[in-house]
Motif scaffolding. Structure first.
Motif, PDB file in Angstrom:
ATOM      1  N   MET A  91       0.832  -1.194   0.000  1.00 11.20           N
ATOM      2  CA  MET A  91       0.000   0.000   0.000  1.00 11.20           C
ATOM      3  C   MET A  91       0.868   1.246   0.000  1.00 11.20           C
ATOM      4  SD  MET A  91      -3.162  -0.833   2.573  1.00 11.20           S
ATOM      5  CE  MET A  91      -2.188  -1.524   3.876  1.00 11.20           C
ATOM      6  N   SER A  92       0.404   2.266  -0.680  1.00 10.79           N
ATOM      7  CA  SER A  92       1.147   3.522  -0.717  1.00 10.79           C
ATOM      8  C   SER A  92       0.877   4.294   0.565  1.00 10.79           C
ATOM      9  CB  SER A  92       0.707   4.346  -1.923  1.00 10.79           C
ATOM     10  OG  SER A  92      -0.627   4.803  -1.755  1.00 10.79           O
ATOM     11  N   GLU A  93       1.700   5.359   0.788  1.00 10.04           N
ATOM     12  CA  GLU A  93       1.518   6.174   1.984  1.00 10.04           C
ATOM     13  C   GLU A  93       0.169   6.876   1.974  1.00 10.04           C
ATOM     14  OE1 GLU A  93       4.743   8.813   2.416  1.00 10.04           O
ATOM     15  OE2 GLU A  93       6.247   7.253   2.781  1.00 10.04           O
ATOM     16  N   GLU A  94      -0.393   7.083   0.789  1.00 12.70           N
ATOM     17  CA  GLU A  94      -1.673   7.783   0.677  1.00 12.70           C
ATOM     18  C   GLU A  94      -2.845   6.842   0.929  1.00 12.70           C
ATOM     19  OE1 GLU A  94      -4.237  10.438  -2.543  1.00 12.70           O
ATOM     20  OE2 GLU A  94      -2.159   9.904  -2.963  1.00 12.70           O
ATOM     21  N   THR A  95      -2.758   5.606   0.358  1.00 10.34           N
ATOM     22  CA  THR A  95      -3.895   4.689   0.475  1.00 10.34           C
ATOM     23  C   THR A  95      -3.901   3.932   1.790  1.00 10.34           C
ATOM     24  OG1 THR A  95      -2.642   2.946  -0.659  1.00 10.34           O
ATOM     25  CG2 THR A  95      -4.048   4.382  -2.010  1.00 10.34           C
ATOM     26  N   ASP A  96      -2.746   3.749   2.438  1.00  7.21           N
ATOM     27  CA  ASP A  96      -2.677   2.976   3.676  1.00  7.21           C
ATOM     28  C   ASP A  96      -3.592   3.543   4.760  1.00  7.21           C
ATOM     29  OD1 ASP A  96      -1.304   0.910   5.416  1.00  7.21           O
ATOM     30  OD2 ASP A  96      -0.835   2.744   6.495  1.00  7.21           O
ATOM     31  N   LEU A 126      -6.152   5.461   4.438  1.00  6.62           N
ATOM     32  CA  LEU A 126      -7.541   5.379   3.985  1.00  6.62           C
ATOM     33  C   LEU A 126      -8.104   3.984   4.200  1.00  6.62           C
ATOM     34  CD1 LEU A 126      -7.369   7.451   0.667  1.00  6.62           C
ATOM     35  CD2 LEU A 126      -8.264   8.170   2.884  1.00  6.62           C
ATOM     36  N   PHE A 127      -7.303   2.952   3.881  1.00  2.00           N
ATOM     37  CA  PHE A 127      -7.765   1.580   4.094  1.00  2.00           C
ATOM     38  C   PHE A 127      -7.963   1.303   5.582  1.00  2.00           C
ATOM     39  CE2 PHE A 127      -6.376  -2.688   5.359  1.00  2.00           C
ATOM     40  CZ  PHE A 127      -7.471  -3.403   4.907  1.00  2.00           C
ATOM     41  N   GLN A 159     -11.377   0.110  10.074  1.00  2.00           N
ATOM     42  CA  GLN A 159     -11.842   0.436  11.428  1.00  2.00           C
ATOM     43  C   GLN A 159     -13.348   0.614  11.443  1.00  2.00           C
ATOM     44  OE1 GLN A 159      -9.957   0.629  14.121  1.00  2.00           O
ATOM     45  NE2 GLN A 159     -10.912   1.981  15.608  1.00  2.00           N
ATOM     46  N   HIS A 160     -13.856   1.338  10.464  1.00  2.00           N
ATOM     47  CA  HIS A 160     -15.303   1.566  10.371  1.00  2.00           C
ATOM     48  C   HIS A 160     -16.051   0.243  10.231  1.00  2.00           C
ATOM     49  CE1 HIS A 160     -19.149   3.218   9.057  1.00  2.00           C
ATOM     50  NE2 HIS A 160     -19.070   2.469   7.977  1.00  2.00           N
ATOM     51  N   LEU A 161     -15.555  -0.643   9.404  1.00  2.00           N
ATOM     52  CA  LEU A 161     -16.232  -1.922   9.173  1.00  2.00           C
ATOM     53  C   LEU A 161     -16.189  -2.814  10.412  1.00  2.00           C
ATOM     54  CD1 LEU A 161     -14.970  -2.624   5.541  1.00  2.00           C
ATOM     55  CD2 LEU A 161     -17.333  -2.171   6.224  1.00  2.00           C
ATOM     56  N   THR A 162     -15.054  -2.848  11.116  1.00  2.46           N
ATOM     57  CA  THR A 162     -14.988  -3.671  12.322  1.00  2.46           C
ATOM     58  C   THR A 162     -15.895  -3.117  13.421  1.00  2.46           C
ATOM     59  OG1 THR A 162     -12.995  -2.457  13.028  1.00  2.46           O
ATOM     60  CG2 THR A 162     -12.672  -4.547  11.875  1.00  2.46           C
ATOM     61  N   GLU A 163     -16.009  -1.792  13.503  1.00  2.00           N
ATOM     62  CA  GLU A 163     -16.931  -1.188  14.466  1.00  2.00           C
ATOM     63  C   GLU A 163     -18.372  -1.587  14.147  1.00  2.00           C
ATOM     64  OE1 GLU A 163     -16.150   2.886  13.895  1.00  2.00           O
ATOM     65  OE2 GLU A 163     -14.168   2.838  14.849  1.00  2.00           O
TER      66      GLU A 163
END
Length: 640
Positions: free
Chosen positions: A1-6, A8-9, A14-18
């Motif tokens: 993953m790039s520094e930009e996409t990491d 964001l993922f 986090q949102h999905l696990t919550e």
């Protein structure tokens, strides 16, 4: 993953696990709800797909079997059982561990438990009484780089339950060495696990290991596990519950996630814009140039709109932190052996995001305290004629310029005599100190105070409630304690809506300007002539057939000079109570940027902050809840 996409993922994961955790807890209470089953499946499917897309292959492969299991639930070939929910919650925790760079080994054990459940082998497992195990690692485990939390994670993945620390060898604090391990653990293990499986977990920790393993039901098995039950999360025994719940979007509108730092920076810029706009408006008024006045009015309108938009972005519902409390109560139910129900009201109540972020830890402590000290065991509750399930209730509601957050339980309540006796023992008060019931209840907020007869990892050291109080006061709020013996305890936390920008009413007292939060203002009336010369600090006004006490602000602020003949009374409200404040002049409303007072002046309870006016001078912001409380106290003394 790039520094930009990491990042964001990670935010998306986090949102999905919550969301998954919240759905699983709902599903445990409503196992046949098809919408919840579909929601859990969607979260698992999206999390698996996103992980594969962003290079999290281990996580994606781990989630594949869980997605398949919930597909079977959707098709009706597999039922939702408490065992399935527990395994799925452990899987959710394992996903967070993987995202943090943790080991993949616990995942294999979880998949084995899931396969046994799906294939029907659970029946054979249930017939086996299982194991009761207690163990202690060598005292130098931590110094040698050992990780007890990794061992506990493996046992959780194997199906361990009732995990609790063993604290009987814990030395006094003054003799405790940070690098030495003095805690042991006790747990129940399912019968499907062999003794070899258990010993494999300790493969690299055999030296100095003290392991006690007996089949459940064996005479003496329970006695061999002599423990002090406590806060398993503090002893590295509970699954991580850092995640907060964010409800999934209920509409098709596009959403954008922005780092909190950018919102803070934007709020600071808007605050400076409001101050600059006030300066421009004052210069325009002095110049009397029609064109400059028109431009200043346009800037004021735009700045006001920008402020409202920015504030709405910063406002966050209480719901964003209640998800972790549901998981906490779920875990405490097993840890303490007490059936507990958590009720939440007013989840859509909004507060500034800074307030929300700092509220989480105090509320976590209050819930743990209520569960450990407040609620009785099921047997005790039955004997008292209460329902077996204890109830902890969290509520939030608006009250003028404040939000009141209450945490209550229906447990044993506070024993005032015991509190006073313990406070005298600790030297907090003297034997002859005169305290009313409210003062005695407030003693539990003092540093080092605890009524616990035994120290557990959950509570009892007296280092919690004073931290709660300090955090609330740092947020310019206050905390009240109420209790009825045998019927429970309620903690009320009164907090300001925002810590950034408010609408303020600018007033003048003895040639000095002060700001009053406009949301707290109820009336502005003229002070009657016969009241002007009265020397008493507080008096009463008849407002709509109700007597309202009022404070003479010149006397309260020790201002010099004599008040003019046309004083005004600003009637303000807080916590349902009203008090009038006498001022010399009403200047008008303004957008008030709240600046925190320096540490040197923070102890001045009359003021909650300061703001910069258009002419560059500073105006102090009056702390309305404190003034209302002070006015009501004077009212009570006069009545007495």
């Amino acid at each position: 993953m790039s520094e930009e996409t990491d990042p964001l993922f990670l935010i998306e994961a986090q949102h999905l696990t919550e969301s998954l955790e919240a759905t699983l807890l709902d599903l445990k209470a409503n196992p046949t709800d098809k919408s919840l089953i579909d929601s859990a499946f969607r979260d698992l499917h999206t999390l698996k797909g996103s992980g594969a897309m962003f290079g999290q292959i281990a996580m994606s492969q781990f989630l594949h079997d869980f997605e398949t299991a919930f597909e079977a639930v959707r098709e009706g070939t597999l039922k939702v059982t408490p065992q399935l929910i527990e395994i799925a919650l452990s899987a959710r925790d394992h996903v967070l561990d993987l995202l943090a760079g943790g080991s993949t080994e616990p995942g294999a054990l979880l998949l084995g438990r899931l396969a046994a459940l799906v294939s029907g082998d659970r029946e054979a497992e249930a017939q086996d009484p299982g194991w009761i195990m207690s163990f202690r690692l060598a005292p130098d485990t931590l110094a040698l780089g050992g990780r007890p939390e990794a061992i506990l994670a493996e046992f959780r993945a194997m199906g361990a339950s009732n995990i609790a620390p063993i604290l009987d060898d814990l030395p006094p604090l003054e003799k405790m060495a940070p690098a030495e391990l003095h805690i042991g653990w006790r747990m129940d293990l399912p019968g499907a696990i062999t003794e070899d499986d258990i010993r494999d977990v300790f493969l690299f920790n055999e030296e100095g290991l003290d392991l006690n393993l007996k089949p459940a039901g064996t005479a003496g098995a329970e006695e061999d596990a002599d423990i002090s039950r406590g806060d398993v999360s503090s002893a590295m025994a509970a699954p991580p519950a850092e995640a907060t719940r964010t409800s999934p979007p209920t509409s098709e509108r596009s959403m954008m996630r922005v780092p909190a730092e950018r919102l803070d920076e934007m709020m600071d810029r808007v605050g400076e814009l409001v101050i600059a706009e006030a300066r421009l408006a004052e210069l325009a008024a002095r110049s009397r140039d029609p064109q400059l006045v028109a431009v200043a009015e346009d800037i004021e309108r735009l700045a006001s709109g920008m402020r409202e938009t920015t504030m709405s972005i910063r406002m966050t519902p209480i719901e964003t932190i209640t998800g972790r409390f549901r998981r906490l109560v779920h875990d405490l139910t097993g840890t303490l052996g007490k059936p507990i129900t958590l009720e939440i009201e007013g989840q859509d109540t909004e507060l500034d995001k800074t307030v929300i972020e700092k509220l989480s830890d105090p509320l976590m402590h209050l819930i743990r305290n209520a569960a450990d000290h407040g609620l009785e065991t099921a047997e005790q509750r039955r004997a008292m004629g209460k329902p077996e399930h204890g109830t902890i209730r969290l509520s939030a509601r608006y009250s003028g310029a404040e939000v009141i957050i209450s945490l209550s339980d229906d447990g044993r309540g506070l024993e005032l005599e015991k509190i006073r006796a313990r406070a005298e023992d600790r030297g907090l008060i003297g034997p002859d100190t005169n305290l009313d019931d409210d003062d005695v209840r407030a003693l539990i907020l003092q540093p080092g105070f605890s009524t616990a007869d035994a120290v557990t990892e959950l509570s009892g050291r007296g280092v919690g409630m004073d931290v709660v109080k300090r955090t609330i006061e740092q947020l310019r709020g206050r905390i009240d304690v109420d209790s009825e013996p045998g019927h429970g305890t309620r903690i009320d936390m009164r907090l300001p809506l925002t810590l950034a920008i408010i609408d303020g009413l600018l007033v003048e007292i003895a040639d000095e300007r002060y700001a009053i939060p406009l949301a707290a203002v109820e009336h502005i009336i003229e002070l009657p002539d016969d009241e002007v010369g009265d020397a008493r600090t507080t008096r009463f006004l008849n407002i709509r057939d109700q007597l309202v006490p009022y404070l003479r602000m010149r006397d309260l602020l020790a201002s010099k000079g004599v008040p003019g003949p046309h004083q005004k009374v600003v009637v303000v409200t807080a916590a349902g109570l009203r008090v009038g404040l006498t001022v010399d002049r009403i200047i008008g409303s303004s957008q008030t940027v709240i600046k925190q007072l320096s540490p040197l002046h923070a102890a001045l309870k009359t003021f909650s902050g300061a703001t910069v006016l258009g002419n560059g001078s500073v105006a102090l912001i009056l702390d309305i809840p404190q003034l209302v409380s002070f006015g009501q106290t004077l009212d009570s003394r006069e009545a007495a």
